[in-house]
Design a protein around this motif. Structure first.
Motif, PDB file in Angstrom:
ATOM      1  N   LEU A 180      33.526  29.401 -14.230  1.00 37.66           N
ATOM      2  CA  LEU A 180      33.967  28.108 -13.501  1.00 37.66           C
ATOM      3  C   LEU A 180      35.595  28.613 -13.348  1.00 37.66           C
ATOM      4  CD1 LEU A 180      32.729  25.405 -15.524  1.00 37.66           C
ATOM      5  CD2 LEU A 180      31.651  26.665 -13.493  1.00 37.66           C
ATOM      6  N   ARG A 233      37.606  27.859  -9.572  1.00 32.30           N
ATOM      7  CA  ARG A 233      38.705  26.959  -9.266  1.00 32.30           C
ATOM      8  C   ARG A 233      39.863  27.683  -8.755  1.00 32.30           C
ATOM      9  NH1 ARG A 233      36.788  24.247 -15.071  1.00 32.30           N
ATOM     10  NH2 ARG A 233      35.345  23.023 -14.256  1.00 32.30           N
ATOM     11  N   GLU A 234      40.333  29.027  -9.232  1.00 27.73           N
ATOM     12  CA  GLU A 234      41.228  29.840  -8.882  1.00 27.73           C
ATOM     13  C   GLU A 234      40.933  30.025  -7.129  1.00 27.73           C
ATOM     14  OE1 GLU A 234      43.094  34.087  -9.606  1.00 27.73           O
ATOM     15  OE2 GLU A 234      42.026  33.247 -11.255  1.00 27.73           O
ATOM     16  N   HIS A 275      37.905  26.205  -5.437  1.00 28.56           N
ATOM     17  CA  HIS A 275      36.724  24.975  -5.357  1.00 28.56           C
ATOM     18  C   HIS A 275      36.666  24.148  -6.570  1.00 28.56           C
ATOM     19  CE1 HIS A 275      32.893  24.405  -3.195  1.00 28.56           C
ATOM     20  NE2 HIS A 275      32.664  23.807  -4.421  1.00 28.56           N
ATOM     21  N   GLU A 276      36.609  22.929  -6.247  1.00 26.92           N
ATOM     22  CA  GLU A 276      36.250  21.940  -7.270  1.00 26.92           C
ATOM     23  C   GLU A 276      35.201  22.047  -7.901  1.00 26.92           C
ATOM     24  OE1 GLU A 276      39.079  19.867  -8.349  1.00 26.92           O
ATOM     25  OE2 GLU A 276      40.233  21.101  -6.868  1.00 26.92           O
TER      26      GLU A 276
END
Lengths: 424, 171
Positions: free
Chosen positions: A230, A234-235, A238-239
């Protein structure tokens, strides 16, 4: 059900699936590159008079004929750009790096997805807990038109690596070891990797395990998502919600085989010509004189791979008579390696830097071999003739071992060089 | 089904285990058109193959036939050279799918290793049978599923899709 079965059940709109069943799955993401992509599928779409089912689910990366060494290659890239424009493909990465790495850098593949890629190393997508398989160009045309594909539900194998990898060891060593142990004809299986040594790996190292499942002959490879997955997504911009962690095998899931290995007992591996299955501990090939060392490809030139090479090369020089070629897997890799000083270490040691792309690994780009050349490479395959002349000899190893061999001029163990550094 | 089910017959060209896609369609020839690329098909292991193979001939492999790249040219080169079917103990899955998609059938024959190079073969894909008319022997393989035979009979996936989209296979 196993993680893979859950994904295939979801994608085929069923409550459950069983190994051996043939199901039709809706495709969440389709990835193509310049070699097997637009130049091959465009004439089919034209013949069929059909449009792409959902351009927002298509990603294109130009990585094979880059940068173009001749007019034929330049025309293929021009066609690829025209195709992306005409079909309104927004996710088009033109010469930004190798498709599998670019896909992960930009977080296109998510846990639980069913994805296809027009390249045999598409199982790389399994690193984030997606089920991603490689397909050919005609089949890609079928996916682009219908958004669907038939799949035989594969048997799942659970491959656990307990303990931790030692210093100077990498995911590549795990895969070369498995190629020798399991052979390359494990057709129609999905390899699910787990265990403390696997979850300790960075996402780019996990990619190597899934990527080289292709060399095992498997349909694909997959690793259940965790907190690191995750964080990486996120990096990548992408949410993604914590609920993505629901993509796990059930506690009672049935695996056709359950294999367990001790990562701490693994020695650096080297695959002799002309097959990844010819792998053995580096000592068995020690002393073989080399002409070229090549750090490149999706499986062998990500930032983590350049870090491995730099840790060996720092303060050392490439042996006289050996050429060390390095093609970072993506332009982002190059930027990050420039920012953290890795690039300086590599070129100080005498490395010759090449553009990002599939390059010599697939025999397309700069760095191919002459008859009689001996090369050690961090790539995934050493089939006869793949990297140039059929008379060349290609050994495969981790970036640590490739770098150590470049310094010695002969194939050798990286661990004593790393230990010397620690002592100094 | 729109076309007749294919009934391949021809001379056997026997290869070993793990004939890979770099042997079938070498990287250095990949930017060339198919008719040029096909001249290099299998040259690393059998230089005379592309020159001497005749229309209808049959390629016989061992384990893992077609392992390696997703490049469809591996199957297309064989079809271009006139190969009517690939018989193998096992086949790499992308090659297997690609072959049917471009109209080249593949049949899994566990006893493929017993077929002699140069033997004359007749293959019944739907029944999963190989008749060796040179030795008089018969080998049992895995029958090819009907939906894949239909794709081959239509001439490949694209004509098959054309039929599904427009009602007729000729694209």
């Amino acid at each position: 059900m196993t993680l893979s079965e859950k994904i295939l059940a979801r994608a085929s709109g069923r409550d459950q699936v069983r190994p051996g069943e043939i199901v039709t799955c809706k495709v969440d993401l389709a990835m193509m590159h310049d070699s097997g992509g637009p130049r091959r599928v465009a004439p089919y779409l034209e013949r069929l008079g059909a449009k792409i089912w959902d351009p927002s689910k298509v990603v294109i990366a130009s990585d094979h004929f880059v940068p173009p060494p001749d007019v034929d290659s330049a025309e293929i890239l021009a066609l690829t750009r025209r195709f992306a424009r005409e079909h309104e493909i927004e996710s088009f990465y033109d010469m930004q790096g190798i498709c599998h790495v670019v896909l992960q850098e930009h977080a296109h593949v998510l846990p639980g997805m069913f994805a296809v890629g027009g390249d045999s190393h598409s199982p790389s997508g399994g690193a984030v807990g997606a089920f991603m398989v490689g397909i050919g160009a005609t089949e890609m045309a079928g996916v682009l038109v219908t958004g669907e594909i038939w799949v035989r539900v594969p048997e799942s194998w659970l491959i656990e690596w307990h303990g931790q990898l030692g210093e100077g060891l990498a995911a590549k060593d795990i895969m070369l070891f498995l190629c020798a142990k399991l052979g390359m004809s494990n057709d129609y299986k999905v390899m699910q990797y787990a265990g403390s040594a696997v979850t300790a790996l960075s996402m780019m190292e996990r990619l190597v395990l899934c990527n080289m499942s292709a060399e095992l002959g498997a349909k694909t490879g997959i690793i259940a998502p965790d907190a690191w997955t995750l964080a990486a997504l996120r990096e990548g911009g992408h949410e993604v919600g914590d609920d993505a962690l629901r993509w796990q095998s059930d506690a009672g899931a049935r695996y056709e085989r359950h294999l367990e290995f001790d990562a701490g007992a693994l020695a650096p591996q080297v695959a002799a010509p002309h097959s990844p299955a010819n792998s053995a501990p580096v000592a068995e090939h020690g002393g073989v004189r080399i002409d070229q060392a090549y750090i490149g490809a999706c499986t062998g030139a990500k930032l983590s791979d350049l870090h491995m090479a730099a840790s060996v090369l720092k303060g050392r020089k490439v042996a006289k008579g050996v050429r060390l070629l390095i093609a970072p897997a993506s332009t982002l890799t190059t930027r990050e390696a420039a920012a953290d000083g890795t690039l300086a270490t590599l070129v100080e040691a005498g490395a010759i830097m090449l553009p990002s792309g599939c390059g010599a690994c697939a025999g397309y780009g700069a760095g191919v071999l002459a008859d009689g050349d001996v090369c050690i490479a961090s790539t995934a395959r050493n089939f006869k003739g793949r990297m140039g002349s059929p008379g060349a000899l290609v050994y495969l190893a981790s970036p640590y071992t490739v770098a150590a061999s470049a310094v010695r001029g002969t194939i050798g163990d990286p661990r004593d060089l790393l230990a010397m550094k620690a002592a100094a | 089904m729109s076309g007749a089910a294919p009934a391949p017959r021809g001379r056997a060209w026997v290869f070993g285990d793990r004939v890979d896609t770099d042997q079938l369609a070498p990287g250095y020839a990949m930017r060339k058109p198919l008719e040029e690329l096909a001249k290099h098909c299998l040259e690393a292991v059998r230089p005379e193959f592309a020159r001497d193979v005749a229309r209808g001939d049959i390629v016989v492999g061992g384990e893992g036939f077609g392992i390696g790249s997703s490049r469809e040219q591996a199957a297309q080169a064989l079809r271009f050279l006139g190969v009517s079917v690939v018989l193998a103990k096992s086949a790499a899955r992308i090659f297997y799918r690609n072959a049917f998609n471009i109209g080249l059938p593949v049949m899994i024959v566990p006893e493929a290793g017993q077929i002699a190079d140069g033997a004359q073969l007749e293959v019944d894909l739907a029944a999963g049978l190989v008749r060796d008319t040179t030795s008089g022997r018969e080998y049992r393989g895995e029958p090819v599923p009907a939906f894949l035979l239909e794709i081959v009979a239509d001439g490949g996936l694209i004509p098959n899709l054309h039929k599904r989209l427009h009602g007729k296979p000729a694209a």
